[in-house]
Design an enzyme around this catalytic site. Structure first.
Site, PDB file in Angstrom:
ATOM      1  N   TYR A 116     -90.354  -7.969   4.219  1.00  0.00           N
ATOM      2  CA  TYR A 116     -91.112  -6.799   3.760  1.00  0.00           C
ATOM      3  C   TYR A 116     -92.017  -6.341   4.892  1.00  0.00           C
ATOM      4  CZ  TYR A 116     -94.289  -3.916   0.945  1.00  0.00           C
ATOM      5  OH  TYR A 116     -95.040  -2.889   0.433  1.00  0.00           O
TER       6      TYR A 116
ATOM      7  N   ASP B 114     -93.194  -8.709  12.982  1.00  0.00           N
ATOM      8  CA  ASP B 114     -94.179  -8.302  11.991  1.00  0.00           C
ATOM      9  C   ASP B 114     -95.061  -9.513  11.705  1.00  0.00           C
ATOM     10  OD1 ASP B 114     -95.632  -7.748   9.725  1.00  0.00           O
ATOM     11  OD2 ASP B 114     -93.960  -6.934   8.578  1.00  0.00           O
TER      12      ASP B 114
ATOM     13  N   LYS C 112    -104.163  -7.690   7.751  1.00  0.00           N
ATOM     14  CA  LYS C 112    -104.798  -8.787   7.017  1.00  0.00           C
ATOM     15  C   LYS C 112    -105.934  -9.445   7.805  1.00  0.00           C
ATOM     16  CE  LYS C 112    -100.783  -9.248   4.120  1.00  0.00           C
ATOM     17  NZ  LYS C 112    -101.140  -8.474   2.939  1.00  0.00           N
TER      18      LYS C 112
END
Length: 434
Positions: free
Chosen positions: A144, A239, A267
C-alpha cells in the site's frame, strides 16, 4: 439502552462523515463492532472517551515510536506555534530538517517535504517518470502506497481490509500503466520487465510489507530488485513511510544494506503531525520544480509545526542509538513469549517480526506475500481482537496491519499484554471451534 460515548459519537459521526471515520482503517469493518473513540494518550497508554485505558500497539499507525505526547515533541510544537502555524514561505527549520534526514539516510542527497505519505509516493512516481521518460510502474500485490490512483490496483491496508483491492474511480488509462508483481517473487518482476521492455520507469515497494500484515523480504529479494533496476534503467523506490527511521536510523535501507534511488517517508518523520517527504539521488531530485520540469507543490509543505515535531523526534533518535536497541529487545521479548502462547494453545499461526514491527497470521501457511496473507483465519482474529480490547490491549483492528511498538512500552505492559493474550487465545479458539 444506554450507549457508551464511543457508540454515541459513532452514531453522530455517521451523520456527517462517510462511514463515520476519516480513514477506512479506523472503521472496524474487518473486526466488527463500534470503533473506539479516544481523547488522550501518554507514552503507550491510550484513553478512550469513557476513561478506559489501553496498552497501545497502533501508535497512530507508526509515528509514535517514542510514545504519545513525547515531551520534546510537545514542547517543540508549542514553541513553534507562538511564531505562526504556517508561513507559506521558506523557513530555516526546513533546511535543518533536510540536513538531519541526509545525515540519517546518507543516500538521500536531496529531499522535498510534502504533507502525507500518499503525497510522497505519488510525487516519487511522477519524478521517476519524468526522469526516465517512461510511463509504466511495477508495484506489488498487497503493498500500500497511499490512495493515489496508480496505487489502488490490488492494494493492501484499508483496501485489503475492506475486500476492495481495486477502487472505482481509477481509470483504465491509469490501470494499464500499473503492473502488479508478487511480493518476494523476483521471477514475476523479471517477467513484467521482459514483457514491457524499455517502458518501466520505476519499481516501488515496501521493503518490509506492513499493509498486509508484517511480511519481511525473503533473502536476496531486495538485492535482486536493485540489480534488475540497474539492468533495466528503472528507478528503485522504497516506500519507507512505515519503516523509515523505525527499523534503524537509516530505515530498511540501512537494516538490509540495499539502497534505493528514491525513498518516501511519513509517520515518524512528522512526530505525529501530518507530513511526508520524498528524496534520493541529486540527479533525480533535480528534475523537481523549480529546479527542473517535474511539477510538485504544496501550500503547507514544510509546515513549521510539522517540521518542529519531526525535528525533535528525529533528533532524539539520532542522538540516542540505544533507543533502537531497547525497542528491538522489547519487541523480541513480546514475540518470543507470544509464540510460546500460540504453541501452548495449539493454534496454527505464522508470526513475523522486523525490528519493532510484528504481526500474527492465524494460518498453517508460511506467509510471504499477498495470497498467503489472505489464508489467515479472519474470524479467529476478529474474536482475538475484541477479547484483547476487553482486556485493555489495543491492537490494529485488522489482520492485515502491522503492530507498532513504542519505546515507552514497559516490560510490565508487555507482560500484561501476554496475560491478556493467553486468556484471549483460549476464548477465541473455543468460539471458533464451537
Amino acid at each position: 439502552m444506554l450507549l457508551n460515548k464511543s457508540e454515541f459519537l459513532f452514531n453522530r459521526a455517521q451523520q456527517f462523515i462517510p462511514g463515520g471515520v476519516n480513514s477506512p482503517a479506523r472503521a472496524f469493518k474487518s473486526v466488527g463492532g463500534i470503533p473506539v473513540f479516544f481523547n488522550k494518550a501518554k507514552g503507550s497508554i491510550i484513553t478512550d472517551e469513557d476513561g478506559n485505558e489501553y496498552i497501545d500497539y497502533v501508535g497512530s499507525w507508526g509515528p509514535m515510536i517514542l510514545g504519545h505526547a513525547y515531551p520534546p515533541v510537545v514542547k517543540a510544537v508549542q514553541d513553534a506555534s507562538f511564531n505562526s502555524t504556517s508561513f507559506g514561505a521558506p523557513t530555516e527549520i526546513e533546511i535543518n530538517m533536510a540536513e538531519l534526514v541526509q545525515r540519517m539516510v546518507p543516500n538521500v542527497e536531496k529531499v522535498r517535504m510534502v504533507n502525507s505519505g500518499t503525497e510522497a509516493c505519488m510525487s516519487a512516481i511522477r519524478v521517476a517518470r519524468g526522469y526516465t521518460g517512461k510511463e509504466k510502474i511495477i508495484k506489488f500485490e498487497g503493498n500500500y502506497h497511499g490512495h493515489g490512483d496508480a496505487f489502488l490496483i490490488k492494494a493492501g491496508s484499508g483496501a485489503l481490509t475492506l475486500g476492495q483491492p481495486s477502487s472505482p474511480g481509477v481509470t483504465k488509462g491509469t490501470a494499464k500503466d500499473t503492473l502488479n508483481a508478487d511480493y518476494n517473487n523476483l521471477e514475476s518482476v523479471e517477467k513484467l520487465l521482459k514483457e514491457n521492455k524499455g517502458d518501466v520507469a520505476a519499481i516501488i515497494l515496501e521493503p518490509v510489507a506492513g499493509n498486509m500484515g508484517c511480511i519481511p523480504p525473503e533473502p536476496g529479494f531486495l538485492e535482486g530488485l536493485r540489480e534488475l533496476c540497474n539492468r533495466h534503467e528503472a528507478v528503485l523506490i522504497f516506500d519507507e513511510v512505515m519503516t523509515g527511521f523505525r527499523l534503524a536510523r537509516g530505515g530498511a535501507q540501512e537494516r538490509f544494506d540495499v539502497w534505493a534511488d528514491l525513498v518516501t517517508f511519513g509517520k515518524i518523520i512528522g512526530g505525529g503531525l501530518p507530513v511526508g517527504a520524498f528524496g534520493g539521488k541529486k540527479d533525480i531530485m533535480d528534475v523537481v520544480a523549480p529546479m527542473g520540469p517535474v511539477y510538485q507543490a504544496g501550500t503547507l509543505s514544510g509546515n513549521p509545526l510539522a517540521m518542529s515535531a519531526g525535528l525533535a523526534q528525529l533528533s532524539a533518535l539520532e542522538n540516542h542509538p540505544e533507543y533502537y536497541v531497547e525497542l528491538e529487545e522489547k519487541t523480541e521479548y513480546l514475540e518470543k513469549r507470544m509464540r510460546l502462547l500460540l504453541n501452548e494453545h495449539e493454534i496454527d499461526y505464522d508470526m513475523h517480526r522486523v525490528g519493532s514491527m510484528t504481526s500474527i497470521f492465524f494460518t498453517s501457511e508460511t506467509v510471504t506475500n499477498f495470497s498467503t496473507a489472505n489464508t489467515t483465519n479472519q474470524e479467529l482474529f476478529r474474536i482475538f481482537f475484541h477479547e484483547m480490547l476487553n482486556r485493555g490491549v489495543y491492537l490494529p483492528p485488522s489482520p492485515f496491519e502491522s503492530w507498532f511498538l513504542a519505546n515507552s512500552l514497559t516490560y510490565e505492559m508487555l507482560d500484561a499484554t501476554l496475560t491478556a493474550a493467553d486468556e484471549a487465545l483460549e476464548v477465541a479458539k473455543a468460539k471458533v471451534m464451537s
